[in-house]
Design a protein around this motif. Structure first.
Motif, mmCIF file in Angstrom:
data_model
loop_
_atom_site.group_PDB
_atom_site.id
_atom_site.type_symbol
_atom_site.label_atom_id
_atom_site.label_comp_id
_atom_site.label_asym_id
_atom_site.label_seq_id
_atom_site.Cartn_x
_atom_site.Cartn_y
_atom_site.Cartn_z
ATOM 1 N N ASP A 1 24.173 -56.173 -30.689
ATOM 2 C CA ASP A 1 24.198 -57.533 -31.223
ATOM 3 C C ASP A 1 23.410 -57.589 -32.529
ATOM 4 O O ASP A 1 22.831 -56.591 -32.970
ATOM 5 C CB ASP A 1 23.664 -58.539 -30.199
ATOM 6 N N GLU A 2 23.380 -58.770 -33.158
ATOM 7 C CA GLU A 2 22.712 -58.922 -34.463
ATOM 8 C C GLU A 2 21.229 -58.554 -34.396
ATOM 9 O O GLU A 2 20.688 -57.945 -35.314
ATOM 10 C CB GLU A 2 22.881 -60.350 -34.967
ATOM 11 N N GLN A 3 20.562 -58.937 -33.328
ATOM 12 C CA GLN A 3 19.133 -58.626 -33.199
ATOM 13 C C GLN A 3 18.912 -57.114 -33.121
ATOM 14 O O GLN A 3 18.002 -56.585 -33.755
ATOM 15 C CB GLN A 3 18.540 -59.301 -31.964
ATOM 16 N N SER A 4 19.742 -56.418 -32.360
ATOM 17 C CA SER A 4 19.625 -54.958 -32.270
ATOM 18 C C SER A 4 19.829 -54.309 -33.631
ATOM 19 O O SER A 4 19.130 -53.363 -33.989
ATOM 20 C CB SER A 4 20.643 -54.398 -31.274
ATOM 21 N N VAL A 5 20.772 -54.831 -34.403
ATOM 22 C CA VAL A 5 21.029 -54.304 -35.746
ATOM 23 C C VAL A 5 19.801 -54.530 -36.629
ATOM 24 O O VAL A 5 19.340 -53.614 -37.316
ATOM 25 C CB VAL A 5 22.293 -54.939 -36.365
ATOM 26 N N ARG A 6 19.233 -55.744 -36.610
ATOM 27 C CA ARG A 6 18.047 -56.052 -37.423
ATOM 28 C C ARG A 6 16.861 -55.153 -37.058
ATOM 29 O O ARG A 6 16.103 -54.728 -37.925
ATOM 30 C CB ARG A 6 17.631 -57.515 -37.239
ATOM 31 N N LEU A 7 16.706 -54.859 -35.761
ATOM 32 C CA LEU A 7 15.580 -54.048 -35.298
ATOM 33 C C LEU A 7 15.869 -52.546 -35.349
ATOM 34 O O LEU A 7 15.047 -51.739 -34.933
ATOM 35 C CB LEU A 7 15.204 -54.455 -33.868
ATOM 36 N N GLU A 8 17.057 -52.178 -35.856
ATOM 37 C CA GLU A 8 17.509 -50.789 -35.939
ATOM 38 C C GLU A 8 17.586 -50.131 -34.563
ATOM 39 O O GLU A 8 17.333 -48.941 -34.401
ATOM 40 C CB GLU A 8 16.640 -49.989 -36.913
ATOM 41 N N LEU A 9 17.952 -50.916 -33.555
ATOM 42 C CA LEU A 9 18.174 -50.431 -32.198
ATOM 43 C C LEU A 9 19.677 -50.453 -31.906
ATOM 44 O O LEU A 9 20.110 -50.742 -30.801
ATOM 45 C CB LEU A 9 17.427 -51.315 -31.184
ATOM 46 N N ASP A 10 20.448 -50.128 -32.942
ATOM 47 C CA ASP A 10 21.901 -50.300 -32.911
ATOM 48 C C ASP A 10 22.673 -49.008 -32.710
ATOM 49 O O ASP A 10 23.792 -48.850 -33.180
ATOM 50 C CB ASP A 10 22.363 -50.990 -34.190
ATOM 51 N N SER A 11 22.075 -48.054 -32.019
ATOM 52 C CA SER A 11 22.768 -46.797 -31.758
ATOM 53 C C SER A 11 22.338 -46.269 -30.398
ATOM 54 O O SER A 11 21.624 -46.934 -29.657
ATOM 55 C CB SER A 11 22.458 -45.775 -32.856
#
Length: 137
Positions: free
Chosen positions: A49-59
């Motif tokens: 989600d957007e928050q994961s992307v902002r926190l670089e937890l997107d992988s």
């Protein structure tokens, strides 16, 4: 990627799948010892989600036996019938307390190579395409 002769450790245990329905998909590999070496590679069932992307937890996420955690961190992965070759980023080496950027793991005869291949492909393809490693699986 080089293929040194002696593995760092040998995969004697493999668990792949969802431990809880609807939870993270995980590929857990270990040396078979109770307090031994292990890596747990995980991905969530839904896209970041957007928050994961902002926190670089997107992988995908990698957890080492010492409790080190890193999101992304692999540049290249190659699987052979008796070897798993992993090339990590410098940052991942530090977070996961690895001996070097290139880590070679032996694959014991009883380990399901196809299960390992399928699980790694699923986990490592998750999320941010910039963090997906080159894969020879």
């Amino acid at each position: 990627m080089t293929d040194p002769a002696a593995p760092y450790w040998t995969i004697e245990y493999l668990e792949s799948g969802e431990s809880v329905p609807g939870g993270p998909f995980t590929v857990f590999i270990g040396d078979g010892e109770e307090d031994g070496r292990s890596l747990d590679l995980q991905c969530m069932p839904d896209e970041p989600d957007e928050q994961s992307v902002r926190l670089e937890l997107d992988s995908y996420c990698i957890v080492s036996e010492g409790g080190g955690v890193h999101y992304g961190g692999l540049e290249e992965v190659a699987l052979r019938p008796d070897r798993l070759l992993l090339r990590f980023t410098d940052e991942a080496v530090g977070e996961l307390e690895l001996p070097s950027r290139e880590v070679v793991l032996g694959v014991a005869r009883g380990i399901g190579v196809e299960e390992l291949r399928t699980g790694l492909r699923k986990v490592l393809s998750y999320g941010n395409p910039e963090k997906v490693p080159t894969m020879s699986l």
